[in-house]
Design an enzyme around this catalytic site. Structure first.
Site, mmCIF file in Angstrom:
data_model
loop_
_atom_site.group_PDB
_atom_site.id
_atom_site.type_symbol
_atom_site.label_atom_id
_atom_site.label_comp_id
_atom_site.label_asym_id
_atom_site.label_seq_id
_atom_site.Cartn_x
_atom_site.Cartn_y
_atom_site.Cartn_z
ATOM 1 C CG ASN A 40 -0.592 0.027 2.794
ATOM 2 O OD1 ASN A 40 -0.142 0.607 3.004
ATOM 3 N ND2 ASN A 40 -0.782 -1.291 3.114
ATOM 4 C CE LYS A 55 8.166 -13.114 -13.169
ATOM 5 N NZ LYS A 55 9.395 -12.277 -14.278
ATOM 6 C CG PHE A 69 -2.371 6.261 13.324
ATOM 7 C CD1 PHE A 69 -2.148 5.520 14.754
ATOM 8 C CD2 PHE A 69 -1.983 7.624 12.982
ATOM 9 C CE1 PHE A 69 -0.530 5.703 15.685
ATOM 10 C CE2 PHE A 69 -1.078 7.923 13.730
ATOM 11 C CZ PHE A 69 -0.490 7.220 15.018
HETATM 12 O O1 C5P Z 1 -9.177 -1.597 10.176
HETATM 13 P P1 C5P Z 1 -8.438 -0.276 9.961
HETATM 14 O O2 C5P Z 1 -7.215 -1.051 8.729
HETATM 15 O O3 C5P Z 1 -8.956 0.666 9.105
HETATM 16 O O4 C5P Z 1 -8.088 0.137 11.442
HETATM 17 C C1 C5P Z 1 -6.884 0.753 11.457
HETATM 18 C C2 C5P Z 1 -5.712 0.401 12.304
HETATM 19 O O5 C5P Z 1 -6.087 -0.765 12.566
HETATM 20 C C3 C5P Z 1 -4.202 1.071 12.468
HETATM 21 O O6 C5P Z 1 -4.350 1.285 13.864
HETATM 22 C C4 C5P Z 1 -3.881 -0.194 11.951
HETATM 23 O O7 C5P Z 1 -2.303 0.103 12.406
HETATM 24 C C5 C5P Z 1 -4.552 -1.386 12.765
HETATM 25 N N1 C5P Z 1 -4.085 -2.604 12.105
HETATM 26 C C6 C5P Z 1 -4.345 -3.685 12.608
HETATM 27 N N2 C5P Z 1 -4.619 -4.456 12.099
HETATM 28 C C7 C5P Z 1 -4.310 -5.255 10.200
HETATM 29 C C8 C5P Z 1 -5.348 -3.865 10.006
HETATM 30 C C9 C5P Z 1 -4.910 -2.502 10.765
HETATM 31 O O8 C5P Z 1 -4.154 -3.644 13.514
HETATM 32 N N3 C5P Z 1 -5.122 -5.881 10.211
#
Ligand code: C5P
Length: 416
Positions: free
Chosen positions: A216, A297, A334
């Site tokens: 991402n 690959k 976040f």
């Molecule tokens: O659900 P979402 O991805 O929008 O939530 C964002 C928050 O959740 C961020 O603090 C991110 O670091 C955390 N997160 C997590 N595990 C994931 C995806 C996101 O702890 N698999």
């Protein structure tokens, strides 16, 4: 009047020669320096070099033998406002972790009641050894500031982690410590000093095959900025950084690099095991990962014109790893939302059992990925507590967030 009294403990590694330059830097910066050396250090550099540079006799053995005049060694430890071990060998760190006092440096360290900064330097296998890592964990727990060794060319002929941090970095750590002691910490510093904080930063990458991955746009700048400000405020910061994320700041207690969401989950879990007061989950963790990553690959010739990739959910680190272990831990999540920012962030705060959430819309005017200035909303259970309509550079934004979080978290009067 010197700016402060520094006891420099030099242990035996080739990097001992860099301690000569460090002595010089400390003196030029206005500090008084007294030096103690282990026997092994004296094989690399003579006490006379340090005596000339520091303008004080060097504590070179416990019994005062071979010295120009007898020294009261404990007096050296009492005199110092900060003790700096540079280079710190695995051996001296092990002695300090276990309270052994069988030579001049280990004795002085036990007799020194003030702060200790250690800049390790050693062979990469010695650094990685579980015994060394366990000793470092004990020392960090006790508030010893470990200046992580750098990566690069080691005297043993490999390119790896284990090089003594640059003397300028050690000087900066001494300045921070003594500045805080001299002026009395401000309320925000008082709140963060000594707290064990884990920060995650950057993206995660999920392997499709040996070459390709799903990633991402996260750059890790926000996480690195938070880590940098936390270090500056005296916190003991463990940064867990995804691939290609922004350069880590100096002065971290620990830096772990991870690639996938699963690795980040394991690193966060291990950080909680080691003891952690605050977690800033600033990383953009991938939500899905290829079900069956290939070892080699993938050939487009075998895929045809379209390609369907089957994905499975990654662990939600906040829900699956952190939420069940919230004892004594404050968690800041976040939320990156392009629609209904505040409503979605508030829902996430509850769903992920967070104390605070930093919400932002990367597509909004004046926001975005990377080092660009940014606007955020800081939300708690009772709603928004801070928002900057004017975008701020991420380093300033991090400082503001830490100040607000300290203010709302400290007991009444603590930050008056
Ligand atoms: O659900 P979402 O991805 O929008 O939530 C964002 C928050 O959740 C961020 O603090 C991110 O670091 C955390 N997160 C997590 N595990 C994931 C995806 C996101 O702890 N698999």
């Amino acid at each position: 009047m010197p700016r402060g009294n520094v006891l420099l403990l030099v242990s035996g590694g080739i990097a001992a020669y860099k301690a000569c330059y460090l002595t010089r830097l400390l003196r030029q910066a206005g500090f008084a320096v007294k030096v103690a050396m282990t026997d092994a250090a004296q094989r690399f550099v003579t006490p006379m070099t340090f005596q000339v540079l520091s303008e004080h006799p060097v504590a070179s053995d416990l019994w005062g033998e071979g010295q120009s005049r007898a020294l009261d060694h404990v007096e050296y430890a009492r005199w110092a406002q900060v003790a700096v071990i540079a280079p710190a060998t695995a051996n001296l760190l092990a002695k300090l972790a276990h309270g052994i006092a069988d030579d001049i440096c280990s004795t002085l360290l036990l007799a020194h009641p003030g702060p200790v900064i250690a800049a390790p330097a050693m062979n990469d296998n010695m650094w990685e050894h579980p015994a060394t890592q366990a000793n470092l964990a004990v020392l960090r727990q006790r508030g010893v500031e470990i200046i992580e060794p750098g990566e690069g060319w080691l005297a043993c002929g490999v390119e790896s982690k284990g090089r003594l941090a640059e003397p300028e970095q050690v000087l900066a750590a001494v300045e921070r410590r003594l500045a805080a002691a001299a002026t009395g910490p401000d309320p925000v510093r008082r709140f963060w000093t000594g707290r064990r904080v884990t920060v995650t930063a950057g993206p995660t990458c999920e392997a499709i095959d040996a070459i390709r991955y799903l990633g991402n746009r996260s750059t890790g700048v926000m996480g690195a900025a938070l880590a940098q400000q936390l270090v500056a405020l005296g916190a003991r910061v463990n940064l867990i950084a995804g691939p290609g994320s922004a350069p880590p700041p100096a002065g971290l207690a620990a830096l772990e690099r991870v690639t996938s969401a699963a690795e980040m989950a394991a690193a966060v879990s291990a950080a909680l095991d080691r003891g952690c007061d605050w977690l800033f989950m600033a990383a953009a963790v991938a939500d899905y990962t290829p079900r069956r990553p290939l070892t080699g690959k993938l050939k487009k010739e075998t895929q045809g014109d379209t390609w369907t990739l089957e994905l499975v959910r990654t662990p939600d680190i906040l829900c699956d790893v952190v939420a069940p272990r919230r004892d004594g831990l404050t968690v800041v999540g976040f939320a990156l939302e392009t629609d209904d920012l505040l409503a979605n962030a508030t829902a996430k705060l509850a769903a992920k059992k967070l104390d605070w959430i930093v919400a932002n819309d990367p597509t909004a005017v004046g926001a975005g990925f990377g080092a660009r200035p940014h606007s955020v909303h800081l939300l708690g259970p009772a709603g928004e507590i801070w928002h900057n309509p004017q975008p701020l550079p991420k380093l300033e934004l991090a400082a503001e967030l830490l100040a607000r979080l300290a203010a709302v978290s400290a007991s009444f009067g603590d930050l008056a």
